[in-house]
Design a protein around this motif. Structure first.
Motif, PDB file in Angstrom:
ATOM      1  N   GLY A 147      21.556  31.846  15.005  1.00 46.46           N
ATOM      2  CA  GLY A 147      23.147  33.110  14.534  1.00 46.46           C
ATOM      3  C   GLY A 147      23.253  34.348  13.983  1.00 46.46           C
ATOM      4  N   PRO A 148      21.858  34.489  13.379  1.00 46.27           N
ATOM      5  CA  PRO A 148      21.467  35.893  13.224  1.00 46.27           C
ATOM      6  C   PRO A 148      20.833  36.677  14.904  1.00 46.27           C
ATOM      7  CG  PRO A 148      20.801  35.126  11.710  1.00 46.27           C
ATOM      8  CD  PRO A 148      21.036  34.078  12.726  1.00 46.27           C
ATOM      9  N   ALA A 149      20.644  36.053  15.133  1.00 42.00           N
ATOM     10  CA  ALA A 149      19.203  36.716  16.706  1.00 42.00           C
ATOM     11  C   ALA A 149      20.743  36.901  17.881  1.00 42.00           C
ATOM     12  CB  ALA A 149      18.096  35.455  17.429  1.00 42.00           C
ATOM     13  N   LEU A 150      21.767  36.486  17.885  1.00 43.80           N
ATOM     14  CA  LEU A 150      23.234  36.623  18.828  1.00 43.80           C
ATOM     15  C   LEU A 150      23.307  38.454  18.998  1.00 43.80           C
ATOM     16  CD1 LEU A 150      24.942  33.008  18.925  1.00 43.80           C
ATOM     17  CD2 LEU A 150      23.124  34.035  20.853  1.00 43.80           C
ATOM     18  N   PHE A 151      23.684  38.119  17.068  1.00 48.88           N
ATOM     19  CA  PHE A 151      24.167  39.699  16.687  1.00 48.88           C
ATOM     20  C   PHE A 151      23.558  41.076  16.811  1.00 48.88           C
ATOM     21  CE2 PHE A 151      27.220  36.499  15.075  1.00 48.88           C
ATOM     22  CZ  PHE A 151      28.366  36.535  14.884  1.00 48.88           C
ATOM     23  N   GLN A 152      21.959  40.532  16.436  1.00 47.52           N
ATOM     24  CA  GLN A 152      20.919  41.336  16.106  1.00 47.52           C
ATOM     25  C   GLN A 152      20.406  41.870  18.257  1.00 47.52           C
ATOM     26  OE1 GLN A 152      19.363  42.603  13.091  1.00 47.52           O
ATOM     27  NE2 GLN A 152      18.804  44.138  14.634  1.00 47.52           N
ATOM     28  N   GLY A 153      20.123  41.077  18.428  1.00 43.89           N
ATOM     29  CA  GLY A 153      20.411  41.182  20.238  1.00 43.89           C
ATOM     30  C   GLY A 153      18.549  41.319  20.100  1.00 43.89           C
ATOM     31  N   GLY A 154      18.843  42.864  20.840  1.00 43.46           N
ATOM     32  CA  GLY A 154      17.166  42.977  21.918  1.00 43.46           C
ATOM     33  C   GLY A 154      16.166  41.904  21.297  1.00 43.46           C
ATOM     34  N   GLU A 155      15.200  42.544  21.160  1.00 45.08           N
ATOM     35  CA  GLU A 155      13.748  41.456  20.518  1.00 45.08           C
ATOM     36  C   GLU A 155      14.161  40.696  19.803  1.00 45.08           C
ATOM     37  OE1 GLU A 155       9.380  42.852  18.623  1.00 45.08           O
ATOM     38  OE2 GLU A 155      11.026  43.702  17.389  1.00 45.08           O
TER      39      GLU A 155
END
Length: 222
Positions: free
Chosen positions: A182-190
């Motif tokens: 969930g958070p990675a989809l919004f954070q993106g990048g690394e």
């Protein structure tokens, strides 16, 4: 459907409260930053609260690694396990969306994932695998037949606190694929480039816990 929705809500709360504590810990506020202990307890208390809220409905997995462990322990059907995981990821995405809206103009310098990232794959992979193994093993043990099930939520919540205290400095701590997706989809990048580890390692740890508990448990129930 009720149990699937319960998993969605529970995972949303876990991500919002747990990752939220990490995101806002370093921002200017009238109280001191919560620090590692505060973040650890935020995750543990979120699980504790949800266990006693939705536990009677879905069992409160709110973690695909736990669902996998229970599937391999023959405590949940394959269909339910798949649906649980889907709704857990959706819940994590919803929690992350709410957190993104709250945090985008807050001045926080902490990533939305609340994770430190890692510079060496092997220690990070070992940490996520081992700590998920420990966490899922606790879940399997305290929810098993003959255990002190009344206090299962307390044991599970405190186990997650303990895991975070040790693991936060290593990886930021996931031990939960949905909580990372969930958070990675919004954070993106690394965060996205590292996401594979926070999916594979927790699943491996959950599977190891299931097979270990099967070997240890003296309950003959199928």
């Amino acid at each position: 459907m009720k149990k699937y929705l319960a998993e969605l809500i529970g995972t949303m709360v876990l991500v919002l409260m747990g990752c939220g504590s990490a995101v806002f810990a370093g921002t200017g506020q009238p109280f001191a930053a919560v620090g590692t202990l505060g973040v650890a307890f935020a995750f543990g208390l979120a699980v504790l609260a949800m266990v006693y809220t939705i536990g009677k409905i879905s069992g409160c997995h709110i973690n695909p690694a736990i669902t996998l462990g229970l599937l391999l322990s023959n405590k949940i059907s394959g269909k339910d396990a798949g649906m649980y995981m889907v709704f857990q990821v959706v819940g994590a995405i919803l929690g992350s969306a709410i957190l993104y809206i709250l945090a985008k103009d807050s001045g926080s310098t902490t990533t939305l994932t609340g994770a430190n990232g890692y510079s060496n794959v092997l220690p990070a992979f070992i940490a996520e695998t081992v700590f998920t193994f420990i966490f899922v093993l606790v879940v399997l043990g305290v929810t098993s037949k003959g255990a002190e099930n009344k206090f299962a939520g307390v044991a599970i919540g405190l186990a997650l606190v303990l895991v975070h205290i040790v693991c936060i400095p290593i990886t930021g701590t996931s031990v939960n694929p949905a909580r990372s997706i969930g958070p990675a989809l919004f954070q993106g990048g690394e965060a996205l480039s590292q996401l594979w580890l926070f999916i594979v390692a927790p699943f491996l740890g959950g599977a190891m816990a299931a097979f270990t508990w099967k070997a240890l448990d003296n309950d003959t129930e199928e």
